[in-house]
Design a protein around this motif. Sequence first.
Motif, PDB file in Angstrom:
ATOM      1  N   SER A 145       5.766   3.789   2.220  1.00  0.00           N
ATOM      2  CA  SER A 145       5.368   5.190   2.367  1.00  0.00           C
ATOM      3  C   SER A 145       6.554   6.065   1.978  1.00  0.00           C
ATOM      4  CB  SER A 145       4.954   5.479   3.803  1.00  0.00           C
ATOM      5  OG  SER A 145       6.057   5.272   4.653  1.00  0.00           O
ATOM      6  N   ARG A 146       6.286   7.361   1.890  1.00  0.00           N
ATOM      7  CA  ARG A 146       7.385   8.267   1.526  1.00  0.00           C
ATOM      8  C   ARG A 146       8.231   8.618   2.755  1.00  0.00           C
ATOM      9  NH1 ARG A 146       4.689  12.843  -1.883  1.00  0.00           N
ATOM     10  NH2 ARG A 146       6.841  13.535  -2.101  1.00  0.00           N
ATOM     11  N   LEU A 147       7.575   8.620   3.927  1.00  0.00           N
ATOM     12  CA  LEU A 147       8.309   8.880   5.169  1.00  0.00           C
ATOM     13  C   LEU A 147       7.794   7.956   6.254  1.00  0.00           C
ATOM     14  CD1 LEU A 147       8.019  12.795   5.300  1.00  0.00           C
ATOM     15  CD2 LEU A 147      10.044  11.492   4.664  1.00  0.00           C
ATOM     16  N   GLY A 186      15.088   3.315  -2.275  1.00  0.00           N
ATOM     17  CA  GLY A 186      14.933   4.407  -3.234  1.00  0.00           C
ATOM     18  C   GLY A 186      14.161   5.560  -2.615  1.00  0.00           C
ATOM     19  N   ASP A 187      13.071   5.959  -3.290  1.00  0.00           N
ATOM     20  CA  ASP A 187      12.280   7.088  -2.775  1.00  0.00           C
ATOM     21  C   ASP A 187      11.307   6.660  -1.684  1.00  0.00           C
ATOM     22  OD1 ASP A 187      13.488   8.820  -4.435  1.00  0.00           O
ATOM     23  OD2 ASP A 187      11.934   8.741  -5.999  1.00  0.00           O
ATOM     24  N   TRP A 188      11.296   5.372  -1.356  1.00  0.00           N
ATOM     25  CA  TRP A 188      10.281   4.836  -0.441  1.00  0.00           C
ATOM     26  C   TRP A 188      10.911   4.281   0.834  1.00  0.00           C
ATOM     27  CZ3 TRP A 188       5.353   5.742  -1.719  1.00  0.00           C
ATOM     28  CH2 TRP A 188       5.080   6.028  -3.059  1.00  0.00           C
ATOM     29  N   VAL A 189      10.049   4.169   1.834  1.00  0.00           N
ATOM     30  CA  VAL A 189      10.429   3.429   3.043  1.00  0.00           C
ATOM     31  C   VAL A 189       9.526   2.206   3.083  1.00  0.00           C
ATOM     32  CG1 VAL A 189      10.715   3.529   5.542  1.00  0.00           C
ATOM     33  CG2 VAL A 189      10.685   5.649   4.230  1.00  0.00           C
ATOM     34  N   GLU A 190      10.106   1.049   3.360  1.00  0.00           N
ATOM     35  CA  GLU A 190       9.285  -0.160   3.513  1.00  0.00           C
ATOM     36  C   GLU A 190       9.215  -0.531   4.991  1.00  0.00           C
ATOM     37  OE1 GLU A 190       9.793  -2.200  -0.847  1.00  0.00           O
ATOM     38  OE2 GLU A 190      10.602  -3.251   0.911  1.00  0.00           O
ATOM     39  N   VAL A 191       7.999  -0.688   5.450  1.00  0.00           N
ATOM     40  CA  VAL A 191       7.757  -0.985   6.859  1.00  0.00           C
ATOM     41  C   VAL A 191       7.128  -2.376   6.926  1.00  0.00           C
ATOM     42  CG1 VAL A 191       6.488  -0.258   8.923  1.00  0.00           C
ATOM     43  CG2 VAL A 191       7.398   1.476   7.356  1.00  0.00           C
ATOM     44  N   SER A 192       7.820  -3.300   7.594  1.00  0.00           N
ATOM     45  CA  SER A 192       7.316  -4.687   7.614  1.00  0.00           C
ATOM     46  C   SER A 192       6.803  -5.070   8.991  1.00  0.00           C
ATOM     47  CB  SER A 192       8.424  -5.667   7.237  1.00  0.00           C
ATOM     48  OG  SER A 192       8.940  -5.326   5.979  1.00  0.00           O
ATOM     49  N   GLY A 246      -4.668  17.011   5.118  1.00  0.00           N
ATOM     50  CA  GLY A 246      -4.942  16.254   3.884  1.00  0.00           C
ATOM     51  C   GLY A 246      -3.826  15.307   3.483  1.00  0.00           C
ATOM     52  N   ILE A 247      -2.888  15.075   4.378  1.00  0.00           N
ATOM     53  CA  ILE A 247      -1.783  14.143   4.074  1.00  0.00           C
ATOM     54  C   ILE A 247      -2.238  12.723   4.406  1.00  0.00           C
ATOM     55  CG2 ILE A 247       0.560  13.481   4.813  1.00  0.00           C
ATOM     56  CD1 ILE A 247       1.050  16.547   5.218  1.00  0.00           C
ATOM     57  N   ARG A 248      -1.952  11.771   3.490  1.00  0.00           N
ATOM     58  CA  ARG A 248      -2.404  10.383   3.720  1.00  0.00           C
ATOM     59  C   ARG A 248      -1.502   9.734   4.759  1.00  0.00           C
ATOM     60  NH1 ARG A 248      -1.785   7.562  -1.445  1.00  0.00           N
ATOM     61  NH2 ARG A 248      -0.193   9.145  -1.648  1.00  0.00           N
ATOM     62  N   VAL A 249      -2.122   9.347   5.876  1.00  0.00           N
ATOM     63  CA  VAL A 249      -1.308   8.832   6.978  1.00  0.00           C
ATOM     64  C   VAL A 249      -1.885   7.513   7.491  1.00  0.00           C
ATOM     65  CG1 VAL A 249      -2.516  10.398   8.578  1.00  0.00           C
ATOM     66  CG2 VAL A 249      -0.364   9.421   9.277  1.00  0.00           C
ATOM     67  N   LEU A 250      -0.964   6.578   7.683  1.00  0.00           N
ATOM     68  CA  LEU A 250      -1.345   5.258   8.187  1.00  0.00           C
ATOM     69  C   LEU A 250      -0.695   5.074   9.558  1.00  0.00           C
ATOM     70  CD1 LEU A 250      -2.501   2.361   7.772  1.00  0.00           C
ATOM     71  CD2 LEU A 250      -0.329   1.787   6.683  1.00  0.00           C
ATOM     72  N   LEU A 251      -1.527   4.755  10.542  1.00  0.00           N
ATOM     73  CA  LEU A 251      -1.040   4.586  11.912  1.00  0.00           C
ATOM     74  C   LEU A 251      -1.010   3.094  12.222  1.00  0.00           C
ATOM     75  CD1 LEU A 251      -0.430   6.084  14.618  1.00  0.00           C
ATOM     76  CD2 LEU A 251      -2.905   6.259  14.967  1.00  0.00           C
ATOM     77  N   GLN A 306       0.869  -1.161   0.000  1.00  0.00           N
ATOM     78  CA  GLN A 306       0.000   0.000   0.000  1.00  0.00           C
ATOM     79  C   GLN A 306       0.914   1.222   0.000  1.00  0.00           C
ATOM     80  OE1 GLN A 306      -2.681  -0.185   3.306  1.00  0.00           O
ATOM     81  NE2 GLN A 306      -2.900   2.017   3.372  1.00  0.00           N
ATOM     82  N   SER A 307       0.513   2.305  -0.600  1.00  0.00           N
ATOM     83  CA  SER A 307       1.373   3.484  -0.564  1.00  0.00           C
ATOM     84  C   SER A 307       0.685   4.620   0.173  1.00  0.00           C
ATOM     85  CB  SER A 307       1.712   3.954  -1.970  1.00  0.00           C
ATOM     86  OG  SER A 307       2.419   2.943  -2.615  1.00  0.00           O
ATOM     87  N   ASP A 308       1.359   5.091   1.199  1.00  0.00           N
ATOM     88  CA  ASP A 308       0.847   6.238   1.940  1.00  0.00           C
ATOM     89  C   ASP A 308       1.915   7.317   1.914  1.00  0.00           C
ATOM     90  OD1 ASP A 308      -1.772   5.541   3.457  1.00  0.00           O
ATOM     91  OD2 ASP A 308      -0.519   3.756   3.573  1.00  0.00           O
ATOM     92  N   ASP A 309       1.512   8.548   2.287  1.00  0.00           N
ATOM     93  CA  ASP A 309       2.528   9.591   2.399  1.00  0.00           C
ATOM     94  C   ASP A 309       3.418   9.301   3.607  1.00  0.00           C
ATOM     95  OD1 ASP A 309       1.600  11.039   0.202  1.00  0.00           O
ATOM     96  OD2 ASP A 309       0.077  12.046   1.409  1.00  0.00           O
ATOM     97  N   VAL A 310       2.757   9.018   4.732  1.00  0.00           N
ATOM     98  CA  VAL A 310       3.515   8.811   5.974  1.00  0.00           C
ATOM     99  C   VAL A 310       2.965   7.602   6.717  1.00  0.00           C
ATOM    100  CG1 VAL A 310       4.212   9.861   8.175  1.00  0.00           C
ATOM    101  CG2 VAL A 310       3.831  11.324   6.189  1.00  0.00           C
ATOM    102  N   ILE A 311       3.860   6.734   7.179  1.00  0.00           N
ATOM    103  CA  ILE A 311       3.455   5.679   8.114  1.00  0.00           C
ATOM    104  C   ILE A 311       3.949   6.092   9.492  1.00  0.00           C
ATOM    105  CG2 ILE A 311       3.861   3.298   8.859  1.00  0.00           C
ATOM    106  CD1 ILE A 311       3.898   2.472   5.939  1.00  0.00           C
ATOM    107  N   VAL A 312       3.045   6.059  10.462  1.00  0.00           N
ATOM    108  CA  VAL A 312       3.406   6.373  11.838  1.00  0.00           C
ATOM    109  C   VAL A 312       3.374   5.070  12.621  1.00  0.00           C
ATOM    110  CG1 VAL A 312       2.817   7.710  13.884  1.00  0.00           C
ATOM    111  CG2 VAL A 312       2.337   8.661  11.619  1.00  0.00           C
TER     112      VAL A 312
END
Length: 382
Positions: free
Chosen positions: A141-143, A127-133, A28-33, A4-10
Motif C-alpha cells: 500500500s502507499r501508507l 521505495g514508494d510502497w509499504v509492504e505488510v506481511s 473514496g480512498i481504497r482501504v484494506l483493514l 495487492q495494491s491499496d492506498d492504505v492498509i489499516v
Amino acid sequence: MVRQSDDVIVDGAGPAGVTLAYELAKRGIRVLLLEKEKLPRHKCCAGGITRKAVKLLDFDISEVVEDVVYEISITSDLRSPYLRQHGQPLIYTVMRDVFDHFLVKKAQQRGAVLIDGQNVRRIQMSGDWVEVSTADNTLRSRLVAGADGTYSVVARELGMGRSIEYGAAIGSEIVVPEDELARWKSRAQMELVCIPGGYAWVFPKRNHLSIGVGCLASRAKHLNRLHQEFLNSLGTSDYSISRFSSHLIPTCTKGRLVWQDKALLLGDAARLADPLTGEGIHNSILSAQLAVPVIENSLVHANAKLEDYQEAVEEKIMSELRIARVLSKFFIRFPHLAFGMLNRSDATWRAGCALMSGELKYADIKGKAGRFKGIVNRLFRT
Ligand SMILES: Cc1cc2nc3c(=O)[nH]c(=O)nc-3n(C[C@H](O)[C@H](O)[C@H](O)COP(=O)(O)OP(=O)(O)OC[C@H]3O[C@@H](n4cnc5c(N)ncnc54)[C@H](O)[C@@H]3O)c2cc1C
C-alpha cells in the motif's frame, strides 16, 4: 504469495482502525483493514463509551447499546456510597465484540475491505510502497496505519514500540440474578480509594455486570485480590463469573512520535489512553479522525507531510493527556480528597459530567473547580 495494491492498509479492527477505514472509504480512498482475530472477537474492556466519544460518530449506535448510565454511585474504601445523578446520558455501555463488529460493518458498507484472521508480522518500507506481511500474504500500500492496540506490531517494526507508562486492568463479566441486575439499571459505580494507584468500577450491561479494577502497572501486584474484594463488597452473593481477563492500557508521555516515514499510529498503538480514567475509545476514534485529512492530502499531493498528524495529535490529544496525567497523580496521592471533591462539591461533579459529555476539556478545568480552585491552581503551577 498474494500481492495487492491499496492506498492504505489499516492494521487492527478496533475503534481506531475501523474509524479510519470508515472515514477513508467514505472519501473514496481504497482501504484494506487487516485483523488478527476472526470477527467478532472478544476485547478485554469495560465497554463504557462516554457521551463525548459517541458524539464523534456520524451514525447512531443505539442498536448495540446495552444500557445508558445516568447516575454514578461513588464510594470510598468500599463504604459511604454517594449517588450522583445527571440529566443527560453520561456513558453508553456496549459489549466490545458486538460494538467493534458493528463499526466494521459500517466501514464495509462504505467500501472498506476487511480480511480477518490475518496476523500482521512485518512492515517494510520499499521505495514508494509499504509492504505488510502476514503469515499468508504480503500486501502493498502507499501508507500503513498501525491501529493494532497495546502490543502494536507496527509500532515495534518501526522502532516506536516502547511506552513509558502503562495502566493495568482486570475486566470481568458477572452474571447476577435478575432482580439484582435490575438494581443496577442506568447506574454505574466508581470506587476511588481501595485500589492503590487506581480505581474500581461496575458498569451495567443487558445480561450481566461488567466489573473491573485498574491502576498503574507498577502497582498492579495485588490487582487479582483487590478485584475479588471489590466483588465481595457489592453484596452480590449469588453470582457467577462468565469472563475474566486482564490487559495493559498504554498512555504516552510528552513528545511521543505517532508517525514515521509512510506509517501512522492510532489509538492504543499510539499510547493515547487517558491516564486519569483509562478511557481509550474516545482518543482512538479521535486520532483516526485527525489522521484522515492528513492521509487524504498525502495521497493527493505528493509533498504533503504525515508529520501534520503529529501536530494535530499534540494539539487535540496530547495537550489534554498532559493535564489528565497531573490530575491522575493528584488522585493517586490523595484519593480521599478526590472522593470528597466529587461527592461534596456540585461544581466538581458537574465538571466531571461535562468532561464525560465533551462539553468541557481538561484544559478548561481551572475555571470550573468551584471552592477547590486553590488546589487546582496549585496543581497546575507545578
Ligand atoms: C479492563 C479494561 C477496561 C477498559 N474499559 C474501557 C472503557 O470502559 N472505556 C474506554 O473508552 N476504554 C476502556 N479501556 C481501554 C480500551 O479498551 C482501549 O483503549 C481501546 O480498545 C483502544 O482501541 P484501539 O482501536 O486503539 O485498539 P484495540 O481495541 O485494542 O484494537 C486493536 C485491534 O488490533 C488487532 N491486532 C492486534 N495485533 C494485530 C496484528 N499483529 N495484526 C492484525 N491485527 C492485530 C486486535 O486483535 C484488535 O482487534 C479499557 C481497557 C481495559 C484493559
